[in-house]
Scaffold this active site. Structure first.
Site, PDB file in Angstrom:
ATOM      1  N   SER A   1      59.172  -2.677  -6.814  1.00 60.28           N
ATOM      2  CA  SER A   1      58.519  -1.662  -7.646  1.00 60.28           C
ATOM      3  C   SER A   1      59.070  -1.699  -9.057  1.00 60.28           C
ATOM      4  O   SER A   1      60.261  -2.019  -9.268  1.00 60.28           O
ATOM      5  CB  SER A   1      58.794  -0.289  -7.020  1.00 60.28           C
ATOM      6  OG  SER A   1      58.433   0.719  -7.927  1.00 60.28           O
TER       7      SER A   1
ATOM      8  N   TYR B   1      64.694   6.283  -3.798  1.00 51.72           N
ATOM      9  CA  TYR B   1      63.609   5.344  -3.471  1.00 51.72           C
ATOM     10  C   TYR B   1      63.768   4.053  -4.277  1.00 51.72           C
ATOM     11  O   TYR B   1      63.768   2.948  -3.720  1.00 51.72           O
ATOM     12  CB  TYR B   1      62.242   5.990  -3.750  1.00 51.72           C
ATOM     13  CG  TYR B   1      61.118   4.969  -3.802  1.00 51.72           C
ATOM     14  CD1 TYR B   1      60.721   4.285  -2.660  1.00 51.72           C
ATOM     15  CD2 TYR B   1      60.484   4.673  -5.011  1.00 51.72           C
ATOM     16  CE1 TYR B   1      59.715   3.337  -2.717  1.00 51.72           C
ATOM     17  CE2 TYR B   1      59.474   3.725  -5.076  1.00 51.72           C
ATOM     18  CZ  TYR B   1      59.098   3.063  -3.925  1.00 51.72           C
ATOM     19  OH  TYR B   1      58.102   2.109  -3.983  1.00 51.72           O
TER      20      TYR B   1
ATOM     21  N   LYS C   1      64.818   0.010  -3.172  1.00 52.45           N
ATOM     22  CA  LYS C   1      64.118  -1.235  -3.530  1.00 52.45           C
ATOM     23  C   LYS C   1      65.089  -2.221  -4.180  1.00 52.45           C
ATOM     24  O   LYS C   1      65.061  -3.424  -3.888  1.00 52.45           O
ATOM     25  CB  LYS C   1      62.964  -0.933  -4.494  1.00 52.45           C
ATOM     26  CG  LYS C   1      61.825  -0.163  -3.862  1.00 52.45           C
ATOM     27  CD  LYS C   1      61.099  -1.010  -2.836  1.00 52.45           C
ATOM     28  CE  LYS C   1      59.979  -0.275  -2.144  1.00 52.45           C
ATOM     29  NZ  LYS C   1      59.383  -1.009  -1.036  1.00 52.45           N
TER      30      LYS C   1
HETATM   31  P1  NAD Z   1      51.793   3.335   2.351  1.00 52.15           P
HETATM   32  O1  NAD Z   1      52.677   4.451   2.773  1.00 52.15           O
HETATM   33  O2  NAD Z   1      50.340   3.580   2.275  1.00 52.15           O
HETATM   34  O3  NAD Z   1      52.032   2.074   3.302  1.00 52.15           O
HETATM   35  C1  NAD Z   1      53.285   1.813   3.913  1.00 52.15           C
HETATM   36  C2  NAD Z   1      53.013   1.584   5.389  1.00 52.15           C
HETATM   37  O4  NAD Z   1      54.233   1.283   6.056  1.00 52.15           O
HETATM   38  C3  NAD Z   1      52.394   2.799   6.091  1.00 52.15           C
HETATM   39  O5  NAD Z   1      51.247   2.377   6.800  1.00 52.15           O
HETATM   40  C4  NAD Z   1      53.497   3.285   7.040  1.00 52.15           C
HETATM   41  O6  NAD Z   1      52.950   3.850   8.216  1.00 52.15           O
HETATM   42  C5  NAD Z   1      54.258   1.997   7.295  1.00 52.15           C
HETATM   43  N1  NAD Z   1      55.683   2.160   7.637  1.00 52.15           N
HETATM   44  C6  NAD Z   1      56.621   2.875   6.983  1.00 52.15           C
HETATM   45  N2  NAD Z   1      57.807   2.727   7.577  1.00 52.15           N
HETATM   46  C7  NAD Z   1      57.625   1.894   8.639  1.00 52.15           C
HETATM   47  C8  NAD Z   1      58.483   1.366   9.635  1.00 52.15           C
HETATM   48  N3  NAD Z   1      59.788   1.657   9.675  1.00 52.15           N
HETATM   49  N4  NAD Z   1      57.951   0.542  10.571  1.00 52.15           N
HETATM   50  C9  NAD Z   1      56.636   0.233  10.557  1.00 52.15           C
HETATM   51  N5  NAD Z   1      55.775   0.707   9.633  1.00 52.15           N
HETATM   52  C10 NAD Z   1      56.273   1.524   8.677  1.00 52.15           C
HETATM   53  O7  NAD Z   1      52.357   2.792   0.961  1.00 52.15           O
HETATM   54  P2  NAD Z   1      51.689   1.768  -0.070  1.00 52.15           P
HETATM   55  O8  NAD Z   1      51.309   2.529  -1.281  1.00 52.15           O
HETATM   56  O9  NAD Z   1      50.698   0.912   0.617  1.00 52.15           O
HETATM   57  O10 NAD Z   1      52.982   0.922  -0.450  1.00 52.15           O
HETATM   58  C11 NAD Z   1      53.301  -0.284   0.228  1.00 52.15           C
HETATM   59  C12 NAD Z   1      54.632  -0.785  -0.291  1.00 52.15           C
HETATM   60  O11 NAD Z   1      54.556  -0.945  -1.709  1.00 52.15           O
HETATM   61  C13 NAD Z   1      55.797   0.181  -0.047  1.00 52.15           C
HETATM   62  O12 NAD Z   1      56.930  -0.584   0.282  1.00 52.15           O
HETATM   63  C14 NAD Z   1      55.970   0.852  -1.379  1.00 52.15           C
HETATM   64  O13 NAD Z   1      57.295   1.278  -1.583  1.00 52.15           O
HETATM   65  C15 NAD Z   1      55.599  -0.270  -2.346  1.00 52.15           C
HETATM   66  N6  NAD Z   1      55.130   0.235  -3.644  1.00 52.15           N
HETATM   67  C16 NAD Z   1      54.100   1.140  -3.694  1.00 52.15           C
HETATM   68  C17 NAD Z   1      53.688   1.646  -4.913  1.00 52.15           C
HETATM   69  C18 NAD Z   1      52.583   2.674  -4.989  1.00 52.15           C
HETATM   70  O14 NAD Z   1      52.474   3.367  -6.007  1.00 52.15           O
HETATM   71  N7  NAD Z   1      51.723   2.809  -3.996  1.00 52.15           N
HETATM   72  C19 NAD Z   1      54.302   1.220  -6.103  1.00 52.15           C
HETATM   73  C20 NAD Z   1      55.344   0.295  -6.033  1.00 52.15           C
HETATM   74  C21 NAD Z   1      55.752  -0.200  -4.774  1.00 52.15           C
END
Ligand code: NAD
Ligand code: UDP
Length: 336
Positions: free
Chosen positions: A124, A148, A152
Site C-alpha cells: 500500500s 495497518y 504492510k
Molecule cells: P477486502 O477486505 O475486500 O479483501 C480482503 C479479503 O481477504 C476479504 O475477502 C477477507 O475476507 C479476506 N481475508 C482477510 N483475512 C483473511 C485470512 N486470515 N484468511 C483468509 N482470508 C482473509 O480488501 P481489498 O480492498 O480487496 O484489499 C485487498 C488487499 O489490498 C488487502 O491486503 C489490502 O490491505 C490491500 N490494499 C487495499 C487498498 C484499498 O484501499 N482497498 C489499498 C492498498 C492496499
C-alpha cells in the site's frame, strides 16, 4: 498457469479473479469471508463464464494450506488476504499484526515447502507515510503512521529477508494508491461493512440515498481547493497490474516494489463533483475538521511499473465514478 488468490472474494481480489480467468489462468481462491461474500465469486463466474475454485479457510490454518499446496499444483500466488481499515488497526493492532503478518508467514512457509516461489503481494502507498514531496517514487523513505501501514511494511521487510535467504524467490510488492470503481458490468464492486471509511463508497452511499451527507475532512490543506488530494485508480486497471506482475515474475526479477497509481491526484471536492455529474444526483456535504493522521497530498510516480511491467492505468476519473455509480445504483445493498 494455476494461481492461488488469497482474499480473492474481496474487493480487489474479485476484480483480479475476473482478469485472471478472462486471460485463461486457472484460479483457486482461499478466503475466510471475514470481509466478503461468496456471492462475489458467483458473479465473477457469471461475468467470465469460468468458475474459480473456492476454499473457505483462514490463511493461518496451516493444515488446510499445506494440503492445498500439496494437492493443487499452483504456479504462483497473488496475496490479498488481510485486514485493511486504518482506524480499526489503531484500536486492535495485535489483530492486524496477527492476521496480516501471521497470514503471510503461514503462506510463505507453505509455499517454500513445495518449492513455489512466485508471489505478488498487496502492499500500500501508506508505507510511505507523509511524503516529503510528490510524485512518490519507490525509493522514497518508508514511514507508515499506523499499525495497518506498519503491518504492510513489516511484511515487505520479511519478504526481503526471505529473498536474501534464498534468491530463487520472485516477489512483486505492489503499492496501491487509492483503488476505486467497479467492474464495468456493475455486477461486482466494493461492498464495505457498516459505515464506509473511504471517500468513494461514502460518496456513492450518499448519492444513492443510504446516507444523508458526506463529511469532508478539512478544507485548509495546502492544495488547490484546500481538500486532500489522492491518486485514485480504477480497480480494473489495478487488477490488470497483477497480471503484468505475474508475467514479470517469470523473468526472475528478484524482489521489486512497484507503485500502482495513475500519477495524477484529485481533491475531495473534484471527486464529489465528478460523481454528481456521473450520477445526476447531488452529494450534499459539510466541511468538518481534518481527520487525524490524514496527509495533504499523495500521488504516485508510476514510471517504474510502466518501464518494467509495461503497465499504465488506462481508465480516468470519469470511468471511475461512472462504474462506481453503476455498481452502487444497481446494488444499493451490496451483495445482500
Ligand atoms: P477486502 O477486505 O475486500 O479483501 C480482503 C479479503 O481477504 C476479504 O475477502 C477477507 O475476507 C479476506 N481475508 C482477510 N483475512 C483473511 C485470512 N486470515 N484468511 C483468509 N482470508 C482473509 O480488501 P481489498 O480492498 O480487496 O484489499 C485487498 C488487499 O489490498 C488487502 O491486503 C489490502 O490491505 C490491500 N490494499 C487495499 C487498498 C484499498 O484501499 N482497498 C489499498 C492498498 C492496499
Ligand atoms: N475523506 C473525506 N470524507 C470521508 C472519507 C474520506 O473527506 O468520509 C477524504 C480524506 O480526508 C482524504 C480522501 O478523502 O483526503 C481519501 O480518503 P480515503 O479514506 O478514501 O483514503 P486514504 O485516506 O487512505 O488516502
Amino acid at each position: 498457469m494455476h494461481i492461488l488468490v488469497t482474499g480473492g472474494a474481496g474487493y480487489i481480489g474479485s476484480h483480479t479473479c475476473v482478469e485472471l480467468l478472462a486471460a485463461g489462468y486457472q484460479v483457486t481462491v482461499i478466503d475466510n469471508l471475514s470481509n466478503s461474500k461468496q456471492a462475489a465469486l458467483r458473479r465473477v463466474s457469471e461475468i467470465t463464464g469460468r468458475e474459480p475454485d473456492f476454499v473457505r479457510a483462514d490463511l493461518r490454518d496451516r493444515m488446510t494450506l499445506d494440503a492445498l499446496f500439496r494437492d493443487r499444483g499452483f504456479d504462483a500466488v497473488v496475496h490479498f488476504a488481510g485486514r485493511k481499515a486504518v482506524g480499526e488497526s489503531v484500536q486492535i493492532p495485535l489483530e492486524y499484526y496477527e492476521n496480516n503478518v501471521g497470514g503471510t508467514l503461514a503462506l510463505c512457509k507453505a509455499m517454500a515447502k513445495v518449492g513455489i516461489r512466485k508471489l505478488v503481494f498487496s502492499s500500500s502507498a501508506t508505507v510511505y507515510g507523509d511524503p516529503a514531496s510528490v510524485p512518490i517514487r519507490e525509493d522514497f523513505p518508508t514511514c507508515p503512521t499506523n499499525p495497518y501501514g506498519r503491518s504492510k511494511l513489516f511484511i515487505e521487510e520479511i519478504l526481503h529477508d526471505l529473498y536474501r535467504s534464498d534468491d530463487t524467490w520472485n516477489i512483486a510488492l505492489l503499492r496501491y494508491f487509492n483503488p476505486v470503481g467497479a467492474h464495468r458490468s456493475g455486477r461486482i464492486g466494493e461492498d464495505p461493512n457498516g459505515v464506509p471509511n473511504n471517500l468513494m463508497p461514502f460518496i456513492a452511499q450518499v448519492a444513492v440515498g443510504k446516507r444523508s451527507r458526506l463529511r469532508v475532512f478539512g478544507d485548509d490543506y495546502d492544495t488547490s481547493d484546500g481538500t486532500g488530494v489522492r491518486d485514485y485508480i480504477h480497480v480494473t486497471d489495478l487488477a490488470k497490474g497483477h497480471l503484468k506482475a505475474l508475467e514479470r515474475l517469470s523473468a526472475n526479477p528478484g524482489i521489486v516494489p512497484y507503485n500502482l497509481g495513475t500519477g495524477r491526484g484529485y481533491s475531495v471536492l473534484e471527486m464529489v463533483r465528478a460523481f454528481e455529474r456521473a450520477s445526476g444526483r447531488s452529494v450534499p456535504f459539510d466541511i468538518v475538521g481534518r481527520r487525524p493522521g490524514d496527509i495533504a497530498i499523495c500521488y504516485a510516480d508510476p514510471g517504474l511499473a510502466s518501464a518494467e511491467l509495461d503497465w499504465t492505468a488506462d481508465l480516468g476519473i470519469e470511468e471511475m465514478v461512472r462504474d462506481t455509480w453503476r455498481w452502487q445504483s444497481q446494488n444499493p445493498d451490496g451483495y445482500e
